[in-house]
Design a protein around this motif. Structure first.
Motif, PDB file in Angstrom:
ATOM      1  N   ALA A   3      36.208  30.441  29.570  1.00 17.43           N
ATOM      2  CA  ALA A   3      35.726  29.104  29.936  1.00 17.43           C
ATOM      3  C   ALA A   3      35.991  28.749  31.394  1.00 17.43           C
ATOM      4  CB  ALA A   3      36.359  28.058  29.018  1.00 17.43           C
ATOM      5  N   SER A   4      36.998  29.362  32.024  1.00 18.84           N
ATOM      6  CA  SER A   4      37.386  28.924  33.368  1.00 18.84           C
ATOM      7  C   SER A   4      37.228  29.990  34.453  1.00 18.84           C
ATOM      8  CB  SER A   4      38.837  28.450  33.351  1.00 18.84           C
ATOM      9  OG  SER A   4      39.701  29.515  32.989  1.00 18.84           O
ATOM     10  N   ALA A   5      37.098  31.242  34.084  1.00 23.13           N
ATOM     11  CA  ALA A   5      37.072  32.325  35.078  1.00 23.13           C
ATOM     12  C   ALA A   5      35.913  32.169  36.064  1.00 23.13           C
ATOM     13  CB  ALA A   5      37.008  33.676  34.379  1.00 23.13           C
ATOM     14  N   GLY A   6      34.780  31.709  35.598  1.00 19.34           N
ATOM     15  CA  GLY A   6      33.633  31.505  36.479  1.00 19.34           C
ATOM     16  C   GLY A   6      33.908  30.465  37.555  1.00 19.34           C
ATOM     17  N   ARG A   7      34.669  29.430  37.198  1.00 19.03           N
ATOM     18  CA  ARG A   7      35.036  28.408  38.196  1.00 19.03           C
ATOM     19  C   ARG A   7      35.872  29.020  39.311  1.00 19.03           C
ATOM     20  NH1 ARG A   7      37.808  23.397  35.494  1.00 19.03           N
ATOM     21  NH2 ARG A   7      38.126  22.915  37.677  1.00 19.03           N
ATOM     22  N   LEU A   8      36.832  29.870  38.933  1.00 18.22           N
ATOM     23  CA  LEU A   8      37.658  30.532  39.941  1.00 18.22           C
ATOM     24  C   LEU A   8      36.788  31.423  40.821  1.00 18.22           C
ATOM     25  CD1 LEU A   8      40.322  31.308  41.264  1.00 18.22           C
ATOM     26  CD2 LEU A   8      40.607  33.035  39.462  1.00 18.22           C
ATOM     27  N   GLU A   9      35.910  32.176  40.215  1.00 25.47           N
ATOM     28  CA  GLU A   9      35.033  33.069  40.968  1.00 25.47           C
ATOM     29  C   GLU A   9      34.173  32.278  41.966  1.00 25.47           C
ATOM     30  OE1 GLU A   9      32.471  36.961  39.829  1.00 25.47           O
ATOM     31  OE2 GLU A   9      32.084  35.186  38.612  1.00 25.47           O
ATOM     32  N   ARG A  10      33.620  31.156  41.540  1.00 23.01           N
ATOM     33  CA  ARG A  10      32.798  30.316  42.431  1.00 23.01           C
ATOM     34  C   ARG A  10      33.638  29.725  43.563  1.00 23.01           C
ATOM     35  NH1 ARG A  10      30.679  29.163  37.437  1.00 23.01           N
ATOM     36  NH2 ARG A  10      31.878  27.237  37.218  1.00 23.01           N
ATOM     37  N   GLU A  11      34.850  29.296  43.262  1.00 24.21           N
ATOM     38  CA  GLU A  11      35.725  28.712  44.284  1.00 24.21           C
ATOM     39  C   GLU A  11      36.059  29.749  45.351  1.00 24.21           C
ATOM     40  OE1 GLU A  11      36.912  25.792  46.192  1.00 24.21           O
ATOM     41  OE2 GLU A  11      36.616  25.251  44.087  1.00 24.21           O
ATOM     42  N   VAL A  12      36.386  30.957  44.922  1.00 22.95           N
ATOM     43  CA  VAL A  12      36.679  32.026  45.878  1.00 22.95           C
ATOM     44  C   VAL A  12      35.440  32.340  46.708  1.00 22.95           C
ATOM     45  CG1 VAL A  12      37.270  34.477  46.108  1.00 22.95           C
ATOM     46  CG2 VAL A  12      38.589  33.008  44.554  1.00 22.95           C
ATOM     47  N   ALA A  13      34.279  32.399  46.090  1.00 28.42           N
ATOM     48  CA  ALA A  13      33.039  32.672  46.828  1.00 28.42           C
ATOM     49  C   ALA A  13      32.782  31.602  47.890  1.00 28.42           C
ATOM     50  CB  ALA A  13      31.860  32.764  45.857  1.00 28.42           C
ATOM     51  N   GLN A  14      33.033  30.343  47.544  1.00 28.23           N
ATOM     52  CA  GLN A  14      32.862  29.251  48.519  1.00 28.23           C
ATOM     53  C   GLN A  14      33.796  29.438  49.704  1.00 28.23           C
ATOM     54  OE1 GLN A  14      33.490  25.630  46.180  1.00 28.23           O
ATOM     55  NE2 GLN A  14      31.522  24.924  46.926  1.00 28.23           N
ATOM     56  N   GLU A  15      35.035  29.764  49.435  1.00 25.35           N
ATOM     57  CA  GLU A  15      36.010  29.937  50.511  1.00 25.35           C
ATOM     58  C   GLU A  15      35.671  31.140  51.376  1.00 25.35           C
ATOM     59  OE1 GLU A  15      38.066  27.661  51.349  1.00 25.35           O
ATOM     60  OE2 GLU A  15      37.548  26.480  49.569  1.00 25.35           O
ATOM     61  N   ARG A  16      35.205  32.218  50.770  1.00 22.76           N
ATOM     62  CA  ARG A  16      34.799  33.392  51.533  1.00 22.76           C
ATOM     63  C   ARG A  16      33.584  33.064  52.401  1.00 22.76           C
ATOM     64  NH1 ARG A  16      36.290  36.626  53.609  1.00 22.76           N
ATOM     65  NH2 ARG A  16      34.861  38.301  53.188  1.00 22.76           N
ATOM     66  N   VAL A  36      44.893  27.260  43.611  1.00 24.46           N
ATOM     67  CA  VAL A  36      45.907  27.049  42.579  1.00 24.46           C
ATOM     68  C   VAL A  36      45.224  26.821  41.240  1.00 24.46           C
ATOM     69  CG1 VAL A  36      47.901  25.661  41.888  1.00 24.46           C
ATOM     70  CG2 VAL A  36      47.418  26.026  44.329  1.00 24.46           C
ATOM     71  N   VAL A  37      45.556  27.669  40.267  1.00 20.47           N
ATOM     72  CA  VAL A  37      44.978  27.585  38.926  1.00 20.47           C
ATOM     73  C   VAL A  37      46.057  27.068  37.976  1.00 20.47           C
ATOM     74  CG1 VAL A  37      43.805  28.836  37.078  1.00 20.47           C
ATOM     75  CG2 VAL A  37      43.518  29.574  39.466  1.00 20.47           C
ATOM     76  N   LEU A  87      39.733  38.621  38.202  1.00 22.86           N
ATOM     77  CA  LEU A  87      40.769  38.948  39.183  1.00 22.86           C
ATOM     78  C   LEU A  87      40.564  40.361  39.740  1.00 22.86           C
ATOM     79  CD1 LEU A  87      43.894  37.394  37.434  1.00 22.86           C
ATOM     80  CD2 LEU A  87      42.713  36.516  39.473  1.00 22.86           C
ATOM     81  N   LEU A  88      40.210  41.303  38.876  1.00 20.00           N
ATOM     82  CA  LEU A  88      39.944  42.668  39.337  1.00 20.00           C
ATOM     83  C   LEU A  88      38.717  42.714  40.252  1.00 20.00           C
ATOM     84  CD1 LEU A  88      40.690  44.615  36.061  1.00 20.00           C
ATOM     85  CD2 LEU A  88      41.929  44.855  38.235  1.00 20.00           C
ATOM     86  N   ALA A  89      37.677  41.969  39.904  1.00 21.00           N
ATOM     87  CA  ALA A  89      36.472  41.921  40.745  1.00 21.00           C
ATOM     88  C   ALA A  89      36.798  41.313  42.112  1.00 21.00           C
ATOM     89  CB  ALA A  89      35.369  41.128  40.053  1.00 21.00           C
ATOM     90  N   LEU A  90      37.616  40.257  42.129  1.00 25.79           N
ATOM     91  CA  LEU A  90      38.011  39.630  43.396  1.00 25.79           C
ATOM     92  C   LEU A  90      38.846  40.597  44.230  1.00 25.79           C
ATOM     93  CD1 LEU A  90      38.882  36.051  42.123  1.00 25.79           C
ATOM     94  CD2 LEU A  90      36.814  36.770  43.353  1.00 25.79           C
ATOM     95  N   ILE A  95      41.604  23.644  39.009  1.00 25.13           N
ATOM     96  CA  ILE A  95      41.631  24.547  40.149  1.00 25.13           C
ATOM     97  C   ILE A  95      41.602  23.683  41.399  1.00 25.13           C
ATOM     98  CG2 ILE A  95      40.409  26.374  41.402  1.00 25.13           C
ATOM     99  CD1 ILE A  95      39.336  27.330  38.690  1.00 25.13           C
ATOM    100  N   SER A  96      42.608  23.852  42.245  1.00 28.52           N
ATOM    101  CA  SER A  96      42.663  23.088  43.486  1.00 28.52           C
ATOM    102  C   SER A  96      42.827  24.043  44.659  1.00 28.52           C
ATOM    103  CB  SER A  96      43.814  22.073  43.447  1.00 28.52           C
ATOM    104  OG  SER A  96      45.046  22.733  43.251  1.00 28.52           O
TER     105      SER A  96
END
Length: 124
Positions: free
Chosen positions: A33-46, A25-26, A71-74, A13-14
């Motif tokens: 295994a990876s969805a939590g990383r995306l969720e954390r990255e989005v939270a950081q950016e927000r 970018v995923v 994705l639905l939660a985001l 994830i970049s």
């Protein structure tokens, strides 16, 4: 090793920033295994004040139910809080989950609106 196992790519994830718009970018599988990383990255950016997020799924090989749930939660968070969340579509094989679950129409997709052009990250 089976052909299926040899196609596996570790997830990466970049992030690309341009003004107040951020492209996340995923690459690889968006799954348990990876969805939590995306969720954390989005939270950081927000938390950093980004109000326009693009999640680039163009190099995602597979999305499981956990990936779809994130994705639905985001998407729901974006609608609730008035920020923009746009998805870059994954390859056809990974798009199946949106078709099967009938959720494609819930998302704003890159390319659905004229004049949108967010560069994709090079490398991964």
């Amino acid at each position: 090793m089976s052909a299926e196992a040899s196609r596996y790519r570790p997830v990466s994830i970049s992030v690309q920033r341009r003004d107040r718009e951020v492209a996340i970018v995923v690459v690889g599988d968006l799954d348990l295994a990876s969805a939590g990383r995306l969720e954390r990255e989005v939270a950081q950016e927000r938390a950093a004040g980004s109000t326009r997020l693009v999640i680039d799924l163009g190099d995602v090989d597979f999305i499981d139910s956990t990936g779809l749930r994130i994705l639905l939660a985001l998407r729901n968070d974006a609608k609730r809080n008035g920020h923009v969340l746009t998805l870059v579509p994954p390859p056809l094989t990974a798009q199946r989950i949106f078709t099967i679950t009938g959720t494609r129409a819930l998302f704003d997709w890159e390319g659905d609106r004229p004049g949108r052009n967010v560069p994709r990250a090079q490398g991964g």
